[in-house]
Design a protein around this motif. Structure first.
Motif, PDB file in Angstrom:
ATOM      1  N   VAL A   1      23.020  36.749  11.200  1.00 56.40           N
ATOM      2  CA  VAL A   1      23.184  35.332  10.854  1.00 56.40           C
ATOM      3  C   VAL A   1      22.127  34.519  11.587  1.00 56.40           C
ATOM      4  O   VAL A   1      22.013  34.596  12.818  1.00 56.40           O
ATOM      5  N   CYS A   2      21.387  33.740  10.835  1.00 56.01           N
ATOM      6  CA  CYS A   2      20.280  32.968  11.401  1.00 56.01           C
ATOM      7  C   CYS A   2      20.787  31.842  12.298  1.00 56.01           C
ATOM      8  O   CYS A   2      21.770  31.159  11.989  1.00 56.01           O
ATOM      9  N   SER A   3      20.084  31.660  13.430  1.00 49.46           N
ATOM     10  CA  SER A   3      20.501  30.629  14.392  1.00 49.46           C
ATOM     11  C   SER A   3      20.146  29.219  13.902  1.00 49.46           C
ATOM     12  O   SER A   3      20.641  28.249  14.467  1.00 49.46           O
ATOM     13  N   HIS A   4      19.302  29.116  12.887  1.00 46.69           N
ATOM     14  CA  HIS A   4      18.951  27.781  12.405  1.00 46.69           C
ATOM     15  C   HIS A   4      20.131  27.157  11.659  1.00 46.69           C
ATOM     16  O   HIS A   4      20.830  26.308  12.177  1.00 46.69           O
ATOM     17  N   ARG A   5      20.428  27.658  10.466  1.00 46.86           N
ATOM     18  CA  ARG A   5      21.551  27.070   9.727  1.00 46.86           C
ATOM     19  C   ARG A   5      22.455  28.117   9.101  1.00 46.86           C
ATOM     20  O   ARG A   5      23.164  27.848   8.134  1.00 46.86           O
TER      21      ARG A   5
ATOM     22  N   ARG B   1      12.717  38.247   9.167  1.00 43.83           N
ATOM     23  CA  ARG B   1      12.366  36.868   8.807  1.00 43.83           C
ATOM     24  C   ARG B   1      13.440  36.296   7.900  1.00 43.83           C
ATOM     25  O   ARG B   1      13.756  36.867   6.849  1.00 43.83           O
ATOM     26  N   CYS B   2      13.995  35.170   8.326  1.00 40.72           N
ATOM     27  CA  CYS B   2      14.995  34.508   7.493  1.00 40.72           C
ATOM     28  C   CYS B   2      14.278  33.862   6.305  1.00 40.72           C
ATOM     29  O   CYS B   2      13.275  33.164   6.470  1.00 40.72           O
ATOM     30  N   ALA B   3      14.815  34.072   5.115  1.00 43.06           N
ATOM     31  CA  ALA B   3      14.120  33.615   3.905  1.00 43.06           C
ATOM     32  C   ALA B   3      14.206  32.098   3.707  1.00 43.06           C
ATOM     33  O   ALA B   3      13.418  31.527   2.975  1.00 43.06           O
ATOM     34  N   TYR B   4      15.176  31.445   4.378  1.00 41.25           N
ATOM     35  CA  TYR B   4      15.411  30.023   4.072  1.00 41.25           C
ATOM     36  C   TYR B   4      14.286  29.131   4.597  1.00 41.25           C
ATOM     37  O   TYR B   4      13.662  28.380   3.844  1.00 41.25           O
ATOM     38  N   HIS B   5      14.000  29.217   5.928  1.00 44.44           N
ATOM     39  CA  HIS B   5      12.921  28.389   6.486  1.00 44.44           C
ATOM     40  C   HIS B   5      11.925  29.198   7.303  1.00 44.44           C
ATOM     41  O   HIS B   5      11.062  28.632   7.960  1.00 44.44           O
ATOM     42  N   GLY B   6      12.123  30.519   7.313  1.00 44.25           N
ATOM     43  CA  GLY B   6      11.126  31.378   7.933  1.00 44.25           C
ATOM     44  C   GLY B   6      11.266  31.622   9.427  1.00 44.25           C
ATOM     45  O   GLY B   6      10.320  32.081  10.067  1.00 44.25           O
TER      46      GLY B   6
HETATM   47  S1  FES Z   1      18.661  29.170   7.954  1.00 44.52           S
HETATM   48 FE1  FES Z   1      17.363  30.702   8.664  1.00 44.52          FE
HETATM   49  S2  FES Z   1      15.460  29.679   8.869  1.00 44.52           S
HETATM   50 FE2  FES Z   1      16.782  28.125   8.211  1.00 44.52          FE
END
Ligand code: FES
Ligand SMILES: [Fe+2]
Length: 424
Positions: A96-100, A116-121
């Motif tokens: 789970v990505c720490s961004h969102r 690499r998270c696909a949402y914002h990289g």
């Molecule tokens: S949720 Fe993963 S980079 Fe934004």
């Protein structure tokens, strides 16, 4: 054949011979609510799967540094990323990505030093640390050190990888496995095994399929053509009674009889071509070095019966490791809902060394397919039967002691406020 070889437990079970009594289990009828109650299922989710050590894979799924795989644990609503980092250490993280909060890794397995998270990289290293944030400067005091993937407690026993979903596990894997872990340490698993995976999703409680592998009482009735000829004997073991049975705290094991007189029927052309003289028919026994080493381990076939075919060992709550004369296999019984299950059977067999051997393994795989269909179809029928509400209890015989043990252990965990209390 003499009776000594057949083992004490194939005789009429009296108190002395009873696996149930020897394990300190009760003998009365057992309630069936745990198979049909959504409320009980919620307690299993929280108090059993939320606090136990859960098997997620084998070390050979991470052959080198930067190898990874993803394991979905539906009952814990978790996507688990298991990695081997640069130092070779096995670790697990919430995927789970720490961004969102997006899921970071979307494939099943591979090799990579970066995720690499696909949402914002945002990118992460195989030790879970945050490696890169595009347009970092536009955040407010972002502390990258605090934004790694969320670690999950991970430990390895004999090459089997376990995780614990509690942020701070109340018990170590070593203590959780207890005497089971000590007894089965050092079992030789053989080398260069090929893996055959059979998966099924079906409409029945997870414990119903687990129960189907906890006893051999059902073998003559449900598997008359596939398993029964190898697991029973018209004179010596008509009802396919187990050779031995044992509990190890939360965990337990039984040994399955193998009919030494089994021979493929005259009309089974492929089986006759493929198989040598077998114990257990299905199990493709032989006396190779590998099999002899397995037989020599004190925990395997503990009474050292000659007519042995396999040991079924159940690690609480949902993982079986089964050792047999022709390889070994595991079951993962994953709950999805109170009446839905995802079952994964992984069979590990020696790689074929000849055309005949290859044929034997193909036959083995096909035979497994037949057997699991017999079991799964039956589980859905039991679920229907139990959901009718016609019966409040089930009656377990001595050979079904593992089901009783599971029910008693499960209830302890469901009722206990702490793991320490559940372990008493
Ligand atoms: S949720 Fe993963 S980079 Fe934004
Ligand atoms: Fe079965």
């Amino acid at each position: 054949m003499n009776d000594m070889v057949m083992g004490a437990h194939t005789g009429e079970a009296g108190a002395k011979d009873s696996f149930t009594l020897a394990s300190g289990l009760g003998t009365g009828p057992v309630a069936v609510d745990s198979y049909i109650s959504p409320e009980f299922f919620e307690l299993e989710r929280k108090r059993v799967f939320g606090r136990s050590w859960l098997h997620v894979g084998r070390i050979d799924q991470l052959p080198q540094k930067d190898s990874y795989f993803v394991k979905e644990i539906e009952i814990c609503k978790a996507s688990v990323l298991v990695t081997r980092n640069e130092e070779g250490k096995v670790q697990a993280f919430h995927n789970v990505c720490s961004h969102r909060g997006n899921l970071v890794v979307t494939d099943d397995c591979g090799e990579s030093s970066r995720f690499r998270c696909a949402y914002h990289g945002w990118t992460y290293q195989s030790d879970g640390s945050l490696a890169g944030v595009p347009d970092h400067k536009n955040f407010f005091d972002l502390n990258k050190k605090k934004c790694g993937l969320t670690a999950i407690a991970t430990d390895v026993w004999e090459g089997w990888i376990f995780v614990n979903m509690q942020r701070e596990p109340e018990i170590s894997l070593k203590d959780f496995l207890g005497s089971y872990g000590e007894s089965f340490a050092g079992v030789p698993y053989g080398k260069d095994h090929q893996t055959l995976v059979i998966e099924a999703r079906f409409d029945a409680n997870w414990k119903l399929i687990m129960d189907a592998f906890s006893e051999s009482y059902h073998v003559p009735a449900i598997h008359p053509a596939t398993l029964a000829p190898g697991f029973s004997h018209a004179v010596h073991n008509k009802y396919a009674r187990p050779l031995s049975g044992q509990t190890f705290g939360l965990h337990c094991a039984w040994s399955a009889y193998g009919n030494p007189e089994y021979a493929p029927p005259p009309n089974s052309e492929v089986e006759r071509l493929a198989c040598k003289v077998d114990t257990g028919g299905l199990l493709g026994s032989d006396f190779s070095e590998e099999v002899l080493q397995l037989r020599a381990h004190p925990a395997v076939n503990p009474t050292k019966e000659a007519c042995w075919s396999a040991d079924v060992t159940a690690i609480f709550p949902n993982f079986n490791i089964d050792y047999s004369t022709g390889g070994y296999w595991t079951h993962e019984f994953w709950p999805v809902a109170h009446n839905k299950t995802h079952w994964i059977l992984t069979i590990r067999i020696p790689a074929a060394t000849s055309v005949r051997h290859r044929l034997q393994l193909e036959h083995y795989a096909a035979r497994w397919g037949e057997i699991v269909l017999e079991d799964v179809t039956n589980c859905e029928r039991i679920q229907k039967g139990l959901e009718s509400g016609a019966k409040d209890v089930m009656y377990l015989q001595d050979g079904e002691f593992m089901i009783r043990h599971m029910q008693e252990t499960l209830r302890k965990w469901v009722n206990a406020e702490t793991v320490a209390e559940a372990m008493k």
